[in-house]
Write a protein that holds these residues in place. Structure first.
Motif, PDB file in Angstrom:
ATOM      1  N   GLU A   1       1.023  -1.249   0.017  1.00 43.59           N
ATOM      2  CA  GLU A   1       0.118  -0.174  -0.144  1.00 43.59           C
ATOM      3  C   GLU A   1       0.887   1.322  -0.116  1.00 43.59           C
ATOM      4  O   GLU A   1       0.712   2.238  -0.735  1.00 43.59           O
ATOM      5  N   LEU A   2       2.098   1.234   0.829  1.00 43.08           N
ATOM      6  CA  LEU A   2       2.859   2.385   1.109  1.00 43.08           C
ATOM      7  C   LEU A   2       3.500   2.574  -0.328  1.00 43.08           C
ATOM      8  O   LEU A   2       3.583   3.702  -0.883  1.00 43.08           O
ATOM      9  N   MET A   3       3.929   1.500  -1.163  1.00 44.78           N
ATOM     10  CA  MET A   3       4.674   1.593  -2.374  1.00 44.78           C
ATOM     11  C   MET A   3       3.820   2.427  -3.507  1.00 44.78           C
ATOM     12  O   MET A   3       4.051   3.320  -3.991  1.00 44.78           O
TER      13      MET A   3
ATOM     14  N   PRO B   1      18.721  -0.377  -3.004  1.00 42.95           N
ATOM     15  CA  PRO B   1      18.971   0.884  -3.225  1.00 42.95           C
ATOM     16  C   PRO B   1      19.910   1.340  -4.694  1.00 42.95           C
ATOM     17  O   PRO B   1      19.456   2.192  -5.296  1.00 42.95           O
ATOM     18  N   ALA B   2      21.105   0.648  -4.662  1.00 39.94           N
ATOM     19  CA  ALA B   2      21.839   0.840  -5.727  1.00 39.94           C
ATOM     20  C   ALA B   2      21.326   0.679  -7.063  1.00 39.94           C
ATOM     21  O   ALA B   2      21.860   1.300  -8.016  1.00 39.94           O
ATOM     22  N   GLU B   3      20.109  -0.012  -7.079  1.00 39.94           N
ATOM     23  CA  GLU B   3      19.634  -0.224  -8.461  1.00 39.94           C
ATOM     24  C   GLU B   3      18.629   1.059  -8.769  1.00 39.94           C
ATOM     25  O   GLU B   3      17.780   0.678  -9.830  1.00 39.94           O
ATOM     26  N   LEU B   4      18.532   1.797  -7.741  1.00 41.99           N
ATOM     27  CA  LEU B   4      17.238   2.786  -8.104  1.00 41.99           C
ATOM     28  C   LEU B   4      17.855   4.100  -8.485  1.00 41.99           C
ATOM     29  O   LEU B   4      18.920   4.592  -8.051  1.00 41.99           O
ATOM     30  N   SER B   5      16.948   4.937  -9.126  1.00 41.54           N
ATOM     31  CA  SER B   5      17.377   6.343  -9.382  1.00 41.54           C
ATOM     32  C   SER B   5      17.137   7.078  -8.238  1.00 41.54           C
ATOM     33  O   SER B   5      16.647   6.621  -7.247  1.00 41.54           O
ATOM     34  N   GLY B   6      17.746   8.328  -8.425  1.00 45.49           N
ATOM     35  CA  GLY B   6      17.779   9.339  -6.917  1.00 45.49           C
ATOM     36  C   GLY B   6      16.011   9.583  -6.691  1.00 45.49           C
ATOM     37  O   GLY B   6      15.899   9.486  -5.488  1.00 45.49           O
ATOM     38  N   GLY B   7      15.172   9.757  -7.639  1.00 42.10           N
ATOM     39  CA  GLY B   7      13.858   9.853  -7.403  1.00 42.10           C
ATOM     40  C   GLY B   7      13.335   8.831  -6.764  1.00 42.10           C
ATOM     41  O   GLY B   7      12.423   8.991  -5.719  1.00 42.10           O
ATOM     42  N   GLN B   8      13.601   7.689  -7.347  1.00 38.23           N
ATOM     43  CA  GLN B   8      12.842   6.209  -6.512  1.00 38.23           C
ATOM     44  C   GLN B   8      13.529   6.140  -5.263  1.00 38.23           C
ATOM     45  O   GLN B   8      12.558   5.846  -4.391  1.00 38.23           O
ATOM     46  N   ARG B   9      14.817   6.535  -4.929  1.00 34.84           N
ATOM     47  CA  ARG B   9      15.165   6.327  -3.666  1.00 34.84           C
ATOM     48  C   ARG B   9      14.538   7.238  -2.656  1.00 34.84           C
ATOM     49  O   ARG B   9      14.261   6.889  -1.410  1.00 34.84           O
ATOM     50  N   GLN B  10      14.393   8.426  -3.159  1.00 35.49           N
ATOM     51  CA  GLN B  10      13.573   9.624  -2.264  1.00 35.49           C
ATOM     52  C   GLN B  10      12.064   9.052  -1.949  1.00 35.49           C
ATOM     53  O   GLN B  10      11.505   9.234  -0.903  1.00 35.49           O
ATOM     54  N   ARG B  11      11.413   8.429  -3.010  1.00 40.06           N
ATOM     55  CA  ARG B  11      10.083   7.721  -2.756  1.00 40.06           C
ATOM     56  C   ARG B  11      10.226   6.763  -1.653  1.00 40.06           C
ATOM     57  O   ARG B  11       9.203   6.705  -0.918  1.00 40.06           O
ATOM     58  N   VAL B  12      11.236   5.944  -1.971  1.00 41.71           N
ATOM     59  CA  VAL B  12      11.472   4.950  -0.934  1.00 41.71           C
ATOM     60  C   VAL B  12      11.552   5.410   0.391  1.00 41.71           C
ATOM     61  O   VAL B  12      10.874   5.001   1.825  1.00 41.71           O
ATOM     62  N   ALA B  13      12.358   6.513   0.787  1.00 38.80           N
ATOM     63  CA  ALA B  13      12.658   7.090   2.113  1.00 38.80           C
ATOM     64  C   ALA B  13      11.318   7.592   2.570  1.00 38.80           C
ATOM     65  O   ALA B  13      11.045   7.579   3.665  1.00 38.80           O
ATOM     66  N   ILE B  14      10.684   8.121   1.803  1.00 40.35           N
ATOM     67  CA  ILE B  14       9.199   8.913   2.207  1.00 40.35           C
ATOM     68  C   ILE B  14       8.119   7.506   2.665  1.00 40.35           C
ATOM     69  O   ILE B  14       7.479   7.545   3.678  1.00 40.35           O
ATOM     70  N   ALA B  15       8.311   6.343   1.721  1.00 40.40           N
ATOM     71  CA  ALA B  15       7.334   5.092   2.151  1.00 40.40           C
ATOM     72  C   ALA B  15       7.675   4.691   3.549  1.00 40.40           C
ATOM     73  O   ALA B  15       6.865   4.541   4.428  1.00 40.40           O
ATOM     74  N   ARG B  16       8.867   4.711   3.609  1.00 40.05           N
ATOM     75  CA  ARG B  16       9.661   4.180   5.187  1.00 40.05           C
ATOM     76  C   ARG B  16       9.220   5.125   5.954  1.00 40.05           C
ATOM     77  O   ARG B  16       8.868   4.765   7.156  1.00 40.05           O
TER      78      ARG B  16
ATOM     79  N   GLN C   1       8.214  16.199  -8.952  1.00 43.68           N
ATOM     80  CA  GLN C   1       7.279  15.116  -8.578  1.00 43.68           C
ATOM     81  C   GLN C   1       7.087  14.708  -7.095  1.00 43.68           C
ATOM     82  O   GLN C   1       5.999  14.468  -6.624  1.00 43.68           O
ATOM     83  N   ILE C   2       8.332  14.915  -6.371  1.00 47.47           N
ATOM     84  CA  ILE C   2       8.379  14.759  -5.093  1.00 47.47           C
ATOM     85  C   ILE C   2       7.687  15.667  -4.220  1.00 47.47           C
ATOM     86  O   ILE C   2       7.044  15.413  -3.298  1.00 47.47           O
ATOM     87  N   LEU C   3       7.735  16.870  -4.771  1.00 51.75           N
ATOM     88  CA  LEU C   3       6.789  17.982  -4.094  1.00 51.75           C
ATOM     89  C   LEU C   3       5.396  17.956  -4.115  1.00 51.75           C
ATOM     90  O   LEU C   3       4.818  17.898  -3.068  1.00 51.75           O
ATOM     91  N   ASN C   4       5.027  17.369  -5.352  1.00 50.47           N
ATOM     92  CA  ASN C   4       3.577  17.046  -5.505  1.00 50.47           C
ATOM     93  C   ASN C   4       3.163  16.038  -4.591  1.00 50.47           C
ATOM     94  O   ASN C   4       2.111  15.975  -3.978  1.00 50.47           O
ATOM     95  N   LEU C   5       4.008  14.998  -4.451  1.00 48.57           N
ATOM     96  CA  LEU C   5       3.785  13.791  -3.618  1.00 48.57           C
ATOM     97  C   LEU C   5       3.580  14.165  -2.061  1.00 48.57           C
ATOM     98  O   LEU C   5       2.728  13.897  -1.648  1.00 48.57           O
ATOM     99  N   LEU C   6       4.537  15.156  -1.548  1.00 53.51           N
ATOM    100  CA  LEU C   6       4.448  15.628  -0.428  1.00 53.51           C
ATOM    101  C   LEU C   6       2.983  16.232  -0.128  1.00 53.51           C
ATOM    102  O   LEU C   6       2.623  16.145   1.030  1.00 53.51           O
ATOM    103  N   LYS C   7       2.832  17.296  -0.848  1.00 55.49           N
ATOM    104  CA  LYS C   7       1.751  17.851  -0.562  1.00 55.49           C
ATOM    105  C   LYS C   7       0.416  17.102  -0.723  1.00 55.49           C
ATOM    106  O   LYS C   7      -0.374  17.095   0.091  1.00 55.49           O
ATOM    107  N   ARG C   8       0.298  16.021  -1.519  1.00 54.77           N
ATOM    108  CA  ARG C   8      -0.605  15.268  -1.685  1.00 54.77           C
ATOM    109  C   ARG C   8      -0.980  14.219  -0.560  1.00 54.77           C
ATOM    110  O   ARG C   8      -2.032  14.136   0.111  1.00 54.77           O
ATOM    111  N   LEU C   9       0.299  13.775   0.224  1.00 51.48           N
ATOM    112  CA  LEU C   9       0.272  12.805   1.145  1.00 51.48           C
ATOM    113  C   LEU C   9      -0.172  13.596   2.457  1.00 51.48           C
ATOM    114  O   LEU C   9      -0.940  13.157   3.176  1.00 51.48           O
TER     115      LEU C   9
END
Ligand SMILES: Nc1ncnc2c1ncn2[C@@H]1O[C@H](COP(=O)(O)OP(=O)(O)OP(=O)(O)O)[C@@H](O)[C@H]1O
Ligand SMILES: Nc1ncnc2c1ncn2[C@@H]1O[C@H](COP(=O)(O)OP(=O)(O)OP(=O)(O)O)[C@@H](O)[C@H]1O
Ligand code: SF4
Ligand SMILES: [Mg+2]
Ligand SMILES: [Mg+2]
Lengths: 332, 272
Positions: free
Chosen positions: B141-143, B157-172, B197-205
């Motif tokens: 659900e978090l993902m 983490p090494a297989e992810l892009s910077g944006g994907q990693r930050q999304r993971v950090a937010i999910a965590r 993308q991350i700013l929109n995500l934070l605002k929505r969450l």
């Protein structure tokens, strides 16, 4: 009367990385010119080929990267950046400053010793005269108590002060072209503004042309007169700053503008370009490099490389939608 | 002694105390001069407070003090009404669950030896929340919530892009259902398209989950986008604090004005 030769002209530049024959193109068909004293910005997201373009011009490409095509001319004279004459040209005609001044300064030499070395590398000044000149240079980049500061070590300087030292060194021999690769990205915004004003003022005083690499469009607007927008190692759009940023034609330039939060008004949502600027196709692959992320992409965008064509007065861009179409429509 | 229940906050909270109330906070490291001097701030529940200031002004120190990582020399920090210095053991455990942090650098903030799924589930394990099946469902659900494909859970983490990693950090950070989230420059290291993308995500969450957000940044245009209120910190002191529009459009302090002028370098040009 003929126009003076450009301070820098670049034509058909290609850069590849990896072993010859099996390499990957990271810069493809980049071309631009900077008139004497002109200020050109190169913008684009990470990996778009900004640094590779700058390093190719300065003859400083890293190991494993090489120029595979193109012509570079300084003041109308064709140069071979990889050739033996480049070391002389660098420092005298072209100077470069980088994002991270600590890595460019020698940590075990005092600031003064490094400045003196830079001064004497291209002139026959005595050590004493060079030291006096070094103090003048620190004063010119607005470092307080310059004579005393000559004996300081790089680690005793803040990031902004180190970048000032790098600027002083770069401008020692009044280069005709200063290449600055994200010179302020690592600094606070207020320090950024001071450093950019300093670079701007010194370039004007010396009549040096400036090639400024950045990913901030606000910096482009404030400090440059023309701009090249890169993506995936290729030119998306180029032209006078006011025209390109005032009315962007290319979908990538438009996307880049819409993705940045405005400072002077409230918006509820941003309109980001989807995906990330990673794993763009090789800079010589057929098709438009932006196609995987472009909301307007058509089938031909993936297979046919869009031509570089005029898109308004002095502006040019590469996008299939900018082709004149008998039915009207399109982006222009 | 305040009851540990006071830290609950968030949706359905009985208390109407601010999510965060910092008063007269002074913090120093060792014997050097304090890096925060008598800081007073309020973050109402369900809102976003933007904290802006230059490098070294004390932003991270303030964030660390709120999660109890550094001890103040004077002043108080109340989280949903509870003074964090006066919490009992259970209260401190609850605080650790209900207040989460997201850091600047998505490259170093994730354990390279853990898969994404393990990293997101870890806070649940630590806090003893849910059984194995519930945790797996919540991680899924978090993902989804942060816009990541479920297949990413098996990657490192090494297989992810910077944006994907930050999304993971937010999910965590969202895993233990926090009520207050502290973001310390979470988009500074990202490209502008990914930042948006991350700013929109934070605002929505923030809106969907009713989160209270303390958002630390040196970028005023980013703060304008997210925050209802803005506090400006200079040299460990709050020099200006107020509603977003008042601070940005009618700045009172010269330092705020200097920050606004400089912020144009990073903002969208007027034509766009
Ligand atoms: N030393 C290197 N060896 C091999 N490939 C490299 C090297 N340096 C850069 N590249 C690749 O070349 C491409 C262009 O990189 P470049 O450094 O020019 O990008 P940039 O636009 O300067 O990005 P940034 O904003 O991150 O500095 C990228 O795909 C990058 O991965
Ligand atoms: N662990 C520490 N020990 C000693 N001094 C510290 C420590 N952490 C921070 N400081 C000092 O405290 C001051 C405030 O630092 P802080 O990290 O809070 O600033 P910041 O506003 O987050 O800066 P930045 O924008 O660079 O992240 C600085 O002068 C810093 O050198
Ligand atoms: S050529 Fe096609 S993919 Fe490329 S920018 Fe234009 S519309 Fe988009
Ligand atoms: Mg670069
Ligand atoms: Mg910090």
């Amino acid at each position: 009367m003929t126009a003076p030769a450009p301070a820098l002209s670049v034509e058909g530049l290609r850069v590849a990385v990896g072993p010859p024959g099996r390499g990957r193109a990271v810069v493809g068909d980049v071309a631009f010119a900077i008139p004497p004293g002109g200020r050109l910005a190169i913008v684009g997201e990470s990996g778009s080929g900004k640094s590779m373009t700058a390093l190719a011009v300065a003859g400083l490409l890293p190991r494993g990267a090489r120029q595979t095509a193109g012509q570079i001319a300084l003041g109308g004279r064709i140069v071979d950046p990889a050739g033996p004459g480049m070391a002389r040209i660098r420092g005298r005609e072209i100077a470069m400053i980088f994002q991270d001044p600590m890595s460019a300064l020698n940590p075990v030499m005092t600031v003064g010793a490094q400045l003196v070395e830079a001064i004497r590398a291209h002139s026959a000044m005595s050590p004493r005269a060079a030291r006096a000149r070094a103090a003048e240079m620190l004063a010119a980049v607005q470092i307080p108590r310059p004579a005393e500061r000559l004996d300081a070590w790089p680690h005793e300087f803040s990031g902004g002060m180190r970048q000032r030292v790098m600027i002083a060194m770069a401008l020692t021999h009044r280069p005709k072209l200063l290449i600055a690769d994200e010179p302020t990205t690592a600094l606070d915004v207020t320090t950024q503004l001071q450093i950019l004003r300093l670079i701007d003022g010194l370039c004007r005083e010396e009549g040096s042309a400036l090639m400024l690499i950045t990913h901030d469009l606000g910096i482009v607007e404030g400090f440059c007169d023309s701009v090249v927008v890169l993506y995936g190692g290729r030119m998306m759009e180029a032209g006078p700053v006011a025209a390109v940023l005032g009315r962007p034609r290319h979908p990538y330039t438009r996307g880049l503008m819409a993705t940045i939060p405005p400072l002077d008004r409230d918006v509820d949502w941003l309109d980001p370009i989807p995906g990330e600027p990673v794993a763009t196709p090789a800079a010589d692959a057929p098709g438009c490099p932006f196609a995987p992320r472009c909301g307007l992409a058509e089938a031909r965008c993936r297979t046919v490389t869009p031509a570089w064509r005029p898109a308004g007065s002095k502006v040019a861009a590469s996008c299939h939608l900018l082709a004149p179409s008998p039915a009207g429509g399109g982006l222009s | 002694m305040p009851s540990s229940g006071a830290v609950t906050g968030g949706r359905g909270a009985l208390v109407t105390a601010p999510a965060l109330a910092v008063e007269g906070l002074t913090v120093g490291y060792g014997r050097a001069a304090p890096v925060l001097q008598s800081v007073t701030l309020t973050l109402p529940q369900g809102e976003t407070l933007g904290l802006v200031g230059e490098s070294g002004s004390g932003k991270t120190t303030l964030a660390r003090a709120v999660v109890g990582l550094v001890a103040p020399t004077a002043g108080s920090i109340r989280v949903f009404g509870a003074d964090i210095a006066a919490l009992d053991r259970a209260g401190r455990a609850l605080l650790r669950r209900r207040v989460q942090m997201v850091f600047q650098d998505p490259y170093t903030s994730l354990d390279p030896t853990m898969t994404v799924g393990e990293a997101v589930a870890e806070p649940l394990v630590v806090h003893g929340l849910g059984g194995r099946a519930e945790r797996a469902a919540w991680v899924d659900e978090l993902m989804r919530l942060v816009g990541l494909d479920a297949s990413i859970a098996a990657r490192f983490p090494a297989e992810l892009s910077g944006g994907q990693r930050q999304r993971v950090a937010i999910a965590r950070a969202l895993a233990p259902a926090p009520a207050l989230v502290i973001c310390d420059e979470p988009v500074s290291a990202l490209d502008v398209s990914v930042q948006a993308q991350i700013l929109n995500l934070l605002k929505r969450l923030q809106r969907e989950l009713g989160l209270s957000l303390l958002f630390v940044s040196h970028d005023l245009s980013v703060v304008r986008f997210l925050a209802q209120r803005i506090a400006v910190i200079e040299g460990g002191r709050i020099v200006e604090d107020g509603p977003r529009v008042a601070v940005l459009d009618r700045p009172q302090h010269p330092y705020t004005r200097a920050l606004i002028e400089a912020a144009r370098l990073r903002a969208r040009p007027a034509g766009g």
